[in-house]
Design a protein around this motif. Structure first.
Motif, mmCIF file in Angstrom:
data_model
loop_
_atom_site.group_PDB
_atom_site.id
_atom_site.type_symbol
_atom_site.label_atom_id
_atom_site.label_comp_id
_atom_site.label_asym_id
_atom_site.label_seq_id
_atom_site.Cartn_x
_atom_site.Cartn_y
_atom_site.Cartn_z
ATOM 1 N N PRO A 131 22.901 -8.111 9.032
ATOM 2 C CA PRO A 131 21.566 -8.300 9.609
ATOM 3 C C PRO A 131 20.707 -7.045 9.452
ATOM 4 N N GLY A 132 19.526 -7.212 8.853
ATOM 5 C CA GLY A 132 18.611 -6.098 8.676
ATOM 6 C C GLY A 132 18.830 -5.291 7.413
ATOM 7 N N SER A 179 23.625 -0.944 10.640
ATOM 8 C CA SER A 179 24.694 -0.845 11.632
ATOM 9 C C SER A 179 25.939 -0.311 10.944
ATOM 10 N N TRP A 196 17.361 -2.872 12.716
ATOM 11 C CA TRP A 196 17.684 -4.172 13.318
ATOM 12 C C TRP A 196 17.674 -4.055 14.828
ATOM 13 N N ASP A 197 16.903 -4.929 15.480
ATOM 14 C CA ASP A 197 16.798 -4.941 16.940
ATOM 15 C C ASP A 197 16.670 -6.393 17.375
ATOM 16 N N VAL A 198 17.697 -6.924 18.009
ATOM 17 C CA VAL A 198 17.715 -8.342 18.360
ATOM 18 C C VAL A 198 16.629 -8.695 19.375
ATOM 19 N N GLU A 199 16.083 -7.708 20.067
ATOM 20 C CA GLU A 199 15.045 -7.987 21.060
ATOM 21 C C GLU A 199 13.636 -7.865 20.486
ATOM 22 N N ALA A 200 13.526 -7.433 19.233
ATOM 23 C CA ALA A 200 12.213 -7.280 18.594
ATOM 24 C C ALA A 200 11.812 -8.571 17.901
ATOM 25 N N GLN A 201 10.522 -8.698 17.621
ATOM 26 C CA GLN A 201 10.002 -9.837 16.880
ATOM 27 C C GLN A 201 9.136 -9.344 15.719
ATOM 28 N N PRO A 202 9.610 -9.474 14.476
ATOM 29 C CA PRO A 202 10.932 -9.986 14.089
ATOM 30 C C PRO A 202 12.014 -8.937 14.314
ATOM 31 N N PRO A 203 13.272 -9.335 14.389
ATOM 32 C CA PRO A 203 14.342 -8.370 14.664
ATOM 33 C C PRO A 203 14.599 -7.389 13.523
ATOM 34 N N ALA A 204 14.288 -7.782 12.286
ATOM 35 C CA ALA A 204 14.513 -6.909 11.132
ATOM 36 C C ALA A 204 13.240 -6.152 10.786
#
Length: 218
Positions: A131-132, A179, A196-204
Motif C-alpha cells: 500500500p502506497g 512501510s 501511506w496513512d489509512v486515516e488520510a483521504q486519499p490514504p496514498a
C-alpha cells in the motif's frame, strides 16, 4: 499495441512493443481517465502497469471498445514524454547503505548518482507491491542521468526488512518504501515524508500519473 480480452467487461492494451512502453501506457491511462471523468466513457477502473493498461467497465455494462479505441486514437504523446499530473516534492537524506555500491555499478561516484537522482523528473507509472508503493520511471532530465538508472540492476541478495521511508532504485525504477518490508533494491537514502496513512483521504500520497522530484535534504 495489442488488445487482449480480460472478460466481458474489460480489455488489456499491451504496449510492450512500443518504443517507450511506460510512456505509452501512462498516456493511455491518462486520456482514458479523462474521458471517463468527462462522461465520454463509462468505466469503473483504468489500471496502468509497466507496459500495459487494464480498462474495466462496470460489471454487466459491457465495455464500449469502439469508444475506447477512438479516445486512444486521438491521443498524442506530450513533448518530453511527461504526462501531466500532480507534482510531489520528496526531500531525501542521501546516506543509504547501498549508495556507494549502486554508484559503482553504473560507473559514477556517489555524488554523481545523487545528482542524477535529483535532476531526473520521475513519474508514478503504477502502484503495487505494498500500500502506497509507487513505481517511478524517469521521464525528464539529462539523458545520461536517465541512462544510469536504466543500467542499474537489482541487488544480488534481497533484504528481509527495509525500513519505512527508504529511498531506493533498481531495474530502471525508483521508489520510496511506505512501510517496513522485504526488498531487493539499492538503498540510496531516506525521507521523513509519509507515503501511506489509512486515516488520510486519499490514504496514498502517490498515484499513477503523478510526477515526483527528489531533493537533497542535507
Amino acid at each position: 499495441m495489442r488488445e487482449l480480452p480480460a472478460g466481458d467487461d474489460a480489455v488489456i492494451f499491451d504496449y510492450s512493443a512500443d518504443t517507450d512502453p511506460p510512456a505509452a501506457a501512462a498516456l493511455a491511462a491518462a486520456v482514458l481517465r479523462a474521458a471517463a471523468s468527462a462522461g465520454e466513457l463509462m468505466l469503473s477502473d483504468v489500471v496502468p502497469t509497466a507496459d500495459a493498461v487494464l480498462v474495466q467497465a462496470p460489471p454487466g455494462a459491457g465495455l464500449d471498445l469502439g469508444g475506447v479505441r477512438r479516445i486512444l486514437a486521438r491521443a498524442q504523446r506530450p513533448a518530453g514524454g511527461i504526462t501531466a499530473g500532480p507534482q510531489v516534492q520528496i526531500p531525501v537524506v542521501y546516506d543509504g547503505a547501498d549508495l556507494d555500491e549502486a554508484a559503482g555499478c553504473v560507473g559514477l561516484t556517489a555524488a554523481e548518482l545523487v545528482s542524477a537522482h535529483t535532476t531526473i523528473v520521475w513519474r508514478v507509472q503504477f502502484m503495487g507491491f505494498a500500500p502506497g508503493f509507487g513505481y517511478l520511471v524517469p521521464v525528464g532530465g539529462p539523458p545520461a542521468a536517465r541512462a544510469a538508472f536504466g543500467a542499474l540492476t537489482r541487488r544480488r541478495q534481497s533484504r528481509p526488512a527495509v525500513p519505512p521511508g527508504a529511498v531506493a532504485a533498481a531495474a530502471g525504477y525508483s521508489a520510496v518504501y511506505p512501510s517496513a518490508s522485504p526488498g531487493g533494491w539499492f538503498l540510496l537514502g531516506r525521507t521523513d515524508i509519509g507515503l501511506w496513512d489509512v486515516e488520510a483521504q486519499p490514504p496514498a500520497l502517490l498515484a499513477a500519473g503523478a510526477t515526483v522530484r527528489f531533493q537533497c535534504a542535507d
